[in-house]
Structures are given as structure tokens and as C-alpha cells.
Motif scaffolding. Sequence first.
Motif, PDB file in Angstrom:
ATOM      1  N   ILE A  64       0.852  -1.183   0.000  1.00  0.00           N
ATOM      2  CA  ILE A  64       0.000   0.000   0.000  1.00  0.00           C
ATOM      3  C   ILE A  64       0.884   1.228   0.000  1.00  0.00           C
ATOM      4  CG2 ILE A  64      -1.763   1.245   1.279  1.00  0.00           C
ATOM      5  CD1 ILE A  64      -2.659  -1.421   2.363  1.00  0.00           C
ATOM      6  N   GLU A  65       0.666   2.080  -0.980  1.00  0.00           N
ATOM      7  CA  GLU A  65       1.511   3.256  -1.138  1.00  0.00           C
ATOM      8  C   GLU A  65       0.628   4.464  -1.392  1.00  0.00           C
ATOM      9  OE1 GLU A  65       4.215   4.081  -4.692  1.00  0.00           O
ATOM     10  OE2 GLU A  65       5.556   3.250  -3.185  1.00  0.00           O
ATOM     11  N   GLY A  66       0.550   5.346  -0.395  1.00  0.00           N
ATOM     12  CA  GLY A  66      -0.268   6.539  -0.558  1.00  0.00           C
ATOM     13  C   GLY A  66      -1.743   6.232  -0.689  1.00  0.00           C
ATOM     14  N   GLY A  67      -2.188   5.114  -0.106  1.00  0.00           N
ATOM     15  CA  GLY A  67      -3.597   4.765  -0.160  1.00  0.00           C
ATOM     16  C   GLY A  67      -3.968   3.924  -1.366  1.00  0.00           C
ATOM     17  N   THR A  68      -3.021   3.652  -2.281  1.00  0.00           N
ATOM     18  CA  THR A  68      -3.306   2.829  -3.441  1.00  0.00           C
ATOM     19  C   THR A  68      -2.401   1.621  -3.422  1.00  0.00           C
ATOM     20  OG1 THR A  68      -1.725   4.064  -4.778  1.00  0.00           O
ATOM     21  CG2 THR A  68      -4.015   4.808  -4.811  1.00  0.00           C
ATOM     22  N   CYS A  69      -2.873   0.520  -3.982  1.00  0.00           N
ATOM     23  CA  CYS A  69      -2.104  -0.707  -4.021  1.00  0.00           C
ATOM     24  C   CYS A  69      -1.238  -0.709  -5.269  1.00  0.00           C
ATOM     25  CB  CYS A  69      -3.026  -1.926  -4.020  1.00  0.00           C
ATOM     26  SG  CYS A  69      -3.884  -2.131  -2.453  1.00  0.00           S
ATOM     27  N   THR A  70       0.060  -0.871  -5.075  1.00  0.00           N
ATOM     28  CA  THR A  70       0.988  -0.932  -6.190  1.00  0.00           C
ATOM     29  C   THR A  70       1.854  -2.164  -6.030  1.00  0.00           C
ATOM     30  OG1 THR A  70       2.602   0.395  -4.973  1.00  0.00           O
ATOM     31  CG2 THR A  70       1.075   1.577  -6.402  1.00  0.00           C
ATOM     32  N   PRO A  71       2.421  -2.682  -7.132  1.00  0.00           N
ATOM     33  CA  PRO A  71       3.289  -3.837  -7.001  1.00  0.00           C
ATOM     34  C   PRO A  71       4.467  -3.540  -6.096  1.00  0.00           C
ATOM     35  CG  PRO A  71       2.712  -3.435  -9.292  1.00  0.00           C
ATOM     36  CD  PRO A  71       2.231  -2.258  -8.515  1.00  0.00           C
ATOM     37  N   ASP A  72       4.862  -4.533  -5.334  1.00  0.00           N
ATOM     38  CA  ASP A  72       5.965  -4.362  -4.394  1.00  0.00           C
ATOM     39  C   ASP A  72       7.274  -4.278  -5.166  1.00  0.00           C
ATOM     40  OD1 ASP A  72       6.952  -6.078  -1.347  1.00  0.00           O
ATOM     41  OD2 ASP A  72       7.649  -4.251  -2.282  1.00  0.00           O
ATOM     42  N   SER A  73       7.854  -3.095  -5.188  1.00  0.00           N
ATOM     43  CA  SER A  73       9.106  -2.908  -5.909  1.00  0.00           C
ATOM     44  C   SER A  73      10.307  -3.313  -5.084  1.00  0.00           C
ATOM     45  CB  SER A  73       9.239  -1.432  -6.328  1.00  0.00           C
ATOM     46  OG  SER A  73       9.187  -0.595  -5.194  1.00  0.00           O
ATOM     47  N   GLY A  74      10.077  -3.602  -3.800  1.00  0.00           N
ATOM     48  CA  GLY A  74      11.171  -3.998  -2.938  1.00  0.00           C
ATOM     49  C   GLY A  74      11.976  -2.805  -2.482  1.00  0.00           C
ATOM     50  N   ALA A  98      10.152   6.926  -1.959  1.00  0.00           N
ATOM     51  CA  ALA A  98      11.329   6.411  -1.254  1.00  0.00           C
ATOM     52  C   ALA A  98      12.207   7.557  -0.732  1.00  0.00           C
ATOM     53  CB  ALA A  98      12.133   5.496  -2.169  1.00  0.00           C
ATOM     54  N   LEU A  99      12.399   8.588  -1.549  1.00  0.00           N
ATOM     55  CA  LEU A  99      13.214   9.722  -1.124  1.00  0.00           C
ATOM     56  C   LEU A  99      12.541  10.502   0.000  1.00  0.00           C
ATOM     57  CD1 LEU A  99      14.462  11.060  -4.579  1.00  0.00           C
ATOM     58  CD2 LEU A  99      15.704   9.655  -2.930  1.00  0.00           C
ATOM     59  N   LEU A 100      11.224  10.627  -0.086  1.00  0.00           N
ATOM     60  CA  LEU A 100      10.499  11.355   0.962  1.00  0.00           C
ATOM     61  C   LEU A 100      10.531  10.595   2.281  1.00  0.00           C
ATOM     62  CD1 LEU A 100       7.465  12.579  -1.146  1.00  0.00           C
ATOM     63  CD2 LEU A 100       9.288  13.985  -0.196  1.00  0.00           C
ATOM     64  N   ASP A 101      10.405   9.274   2.229  1.00  0.00           N
ATOM     65  CA  ASP A 101      10.502   8.487   3.456  1.00  0.00           C
ATOM     66  C   ASP A 101      11.887   8.611   4.080  1.00  0.00           C
ATOM     67  OD1 ASP A 101       7.915   7.576   3.532  1.00  0.00           O
ATOM     68  OD2 ASP A 101       8.334   5.678   2.510  1.00  0.00           O
ATOM     69  N   GLN A 102      12.917   8.615   3.248  1.00  0.00           N
ATOM     70  CA  GLN A 102      14.274   8.762   3.762  1.00  0.00           C
ATOM     71  C   GLN A 102      14.489  10.155   4.352  1.00  0.00           C
ATOM     72  OE1 GLN A 102      17.309   7.739   0.969  1.00  0.00           O
ATOM     73  NE2 GLN A 102      18.998   8.094   2.395  1.00  0.00           N
ATOM     74  N   HIS A 103      13.926  11.166   3.713  1.00  0.00           N
ATOM     75  CA  HIS A 103      14.020  12.523   4.258  1.00  0.00           C
ATOM     76  C   HIS A 103      13.342  12.598   5.623  1.00  0.00           C
ATOM     77  CE1 HIS A 103      14.161  16.944   4.208  1.00  0.00           C
ATOM     78  NE2 HIS A 103      12.919  16.889   4.680  1.00  0.00           N
ATOM     79  N   ALA A 142       5.533  10.975   2.301  1.00  0.00           N
ATOM     80  CA  ALA A 142       5.338  10.523   0.925  1.00  0.00           C
ATOM     81  C   ALA A 142       3.886  10.668   0.486  1.00  0.00           C
ATOM     82  CB  ALA A 142       5.785   9.063   0.794  1.00  0.00           C
ATOM     83  N   GLN A 143       2.957  10.428   1.406  1.00  0.00           N
ATOM     84  CA  GLN A 143       1.540  10.507   1.042  1.00  0.00           C
ATOM     85  C   GLN A 143       1.083  11.927   0.779  1.00  0.00           C
ATOM     86  OE1 GLN A 143       2.778   8.541   3.278  1.00  0.00           O
ATOM     87  NE2 GLN A 143       1.881   6.510   3.108  1.00  0.00           N
ATOM     88  N   VAL A 144       1.657  12.900   1.446  1.00  0.00           N
ATOM     89  CA  VAL A 144       1.199  14.280   1.289  1.00  0.00           C
ATOM     90  C   VAL A 144       2.012  15.061   0.269  1.00  0.00           C
ATOM     91  CG1 VAL A 144       0.316  14.375   3.641  1.00  0.00           C
ATOM     92  CG2 VAL A 144       2.651  15.109   3.191  1.00  0.00           C
ATOM     93  N   ARG A 145       3.144  14.504  -0.190  1.00  0.00           N
ATOM     94  CA  ARG A 145       3.989  15.233  -1.137  1.00  0.00           C
ATOM     95  C   ARG A 145       4.156  14.526  -2.470  1.00  0.00           C
ATOM     96  NH1 ARG A 145       7.881  18.803   0.637  1.00  0.00           N
ATOM     97  NH2 ARG A 145       8.434  18.878  -1.579  1.00  0.00           N
ATOM     98  N   SER A 146       3.905  13.224  -2.536  1.00  0.00           N
ATOM     99  CA  SER A 146       4.202  12.485  -3.757  1.00  0.00           C
ATOM    100  C   SER A 146       3.250  12.819  -4.888  1.00  0.00           C
ATOM    101  CB  SER A 146       4.147  10.976  -3.491  1.00  0.00           C
ATOM    102  OG  SER A 146       2.856  10.595  -3.054  1.00  0.00           O
ATOM    103  N   ARG A 147       2.156  13.538  -4.612  1.00  0.00           N
ATOM    104  CA  ARG A 147       1.207  13.881  -5.665  1.00  0.00           C
ATOM    105  C   ARG A 147       1.709  14.993  -6.577  1.00  0.00           C
ATOM    106  NH1 ARG A 147      -1.803  13.616  -0.910  1.00  0.00           N
ATOM    107  NH2 ARG A 147      -3.152  11.793  -0.721  1.00  0.00           N
ATOM    108  N   SER A 148       2.798  15.638  -6.206  1.00  0.00           N
ATOM    109  CA  SER A 148       3.278  16.763  -7.011  1.00  0.00           C
ATOM    110  C   SER A 148       3.879  16.306  -8.328  1.00  0.00           C
ATOM    111  CB  SER A 148       4.317  17.560  -6.219  1.00  0.00           C
ATOM    112  OG  SER A 148       5.493  16.800  -6.055  1.00  0.00           O
TER     113      SER A 148
END
Length: 219
Positions: A111-121, A155-160, A141-147
Motif C-alpha cells: 500500500i503506497e499513498g492509499g493505493t495498491c501498487t506492485p511491491d518494488s522492494g 522512497a526519497l520522501l521516506d528517507q528525508h 510521501a503521502q502528502v507530497r508524492s502527488r506533485s
Amino acid sequence: MRARTRVRVRQWDPPSTKRVLDLTLGSALLALAAPLLAGGALALAARRPPGGVLTRSPRVGLNGHVFVLRSLHTRRLRLDLLSRLPYVVRGDLSLVGPEPLAPDGEDGPRIEGGTCTPDSGASPAARHWRQELKPGLIGLAQVRSRSGMPWDEPALLDQHYAEHHGVGLDLAILASAAHASLRGAVRGLARHGKARLSDTDHRLSGYSTAEEVDSVSTD
């Protein structure tokens, strides 16, 4: 002589500010959302979806602890997200944190940002710092990845967030998520209201289509 026995007193560690925020705000949100969640569960049970009322997926938590994350099998009104509030109160999730990932070797979606996506690992290094933080109900990531910007990849937002996390950043993320949800709800109501309006709604009482045809013919 009687041997003296030493009694070890276990020291009590006070909860962190982040945990206090999770307990207080998480419990309040769960109490407010409980009627909505109950109604959503009953509606889903009546429809008998193929996957059942709840989705079940293993996720890795703090210190590598694996738990089964259960969510309502719907995205309406973000009920899937609200149904995870018990995990915040219980301590498996935090209100704000990185996305909870599936364990190594687990197939299926994540689950990524409320949507199901394939697990990229994720790389072993990334999984290492993730295990040092409790995963979150929502995250940066959920509040910024929509830009759509390249530096706003999840991944970068989670690390930040992992490098700069704190109560101040958590409150800012929660405020941004609440603002986005409220704005989306207002836009949805506005679109629903416009769809129900027609030209006849603005005509004066007693106006008829015949009068409009007569006026056009006389012209």
C-alpha cells in the motif's frame, strides 16, 4: 546468617512525546470514526465482496517486528486508512511515519499513498533504517508524492523523514493531510451540487417552455 536477596526494581521508561501524540490523537480519531467504520463494515458485509470485509497483509514494524495489517476493503471516505487507527493506539503504527513495507520474500501488493501498487522492494540499507522507525498511518510521501516532481518520489520522501523526523514535522504532515482531505471533500460536494443543477432551476415561477418557443417565433 540469612542471605540477603536483592530485588531488582524495573525502571519505568516514560513514553516519548511522539507516543503520547499517537495515543491521545489516535484514540480521539478512533472514537470519532467508530460509527463511520461500523457503517462501512456493515455495508461491505451486505455486499459480500470476494475478498471479504477486511484486507490482510503482513507488514514490518519497529525493530523488524512483523504484524498483520487489516484494513476495510474500501477507499470510500478513506475508510481503509481510518480502519488502521487501532494499530496506532496499540503501538504497531504511528500516526506519522514511513510506509509499512511487506517482509522480504512476500509477494503481492503493498500500500503506497492509499493505493495498491506492485511491491518494488527496498534495498537492505533502506529496510535497515526503516526498521529503526515505527511505520506510519500517513507519511511525508503521502502528502507530497502527488506533485509529480522527481525529488518527491516516495522512497526519497521516506528517507528525508527518517533523517529529520520530529514532533514538529509530524504536526505539519498531519495538518497538511487534514487540509487535503477537507479540500477534497469540499470539491466533491461542489461537483455533486453542480451536477444536480439545471437551467430550469433558475427560471421564475410560472415560466414555461411554450413561452420560450413563442418568443423565439415572434422574433
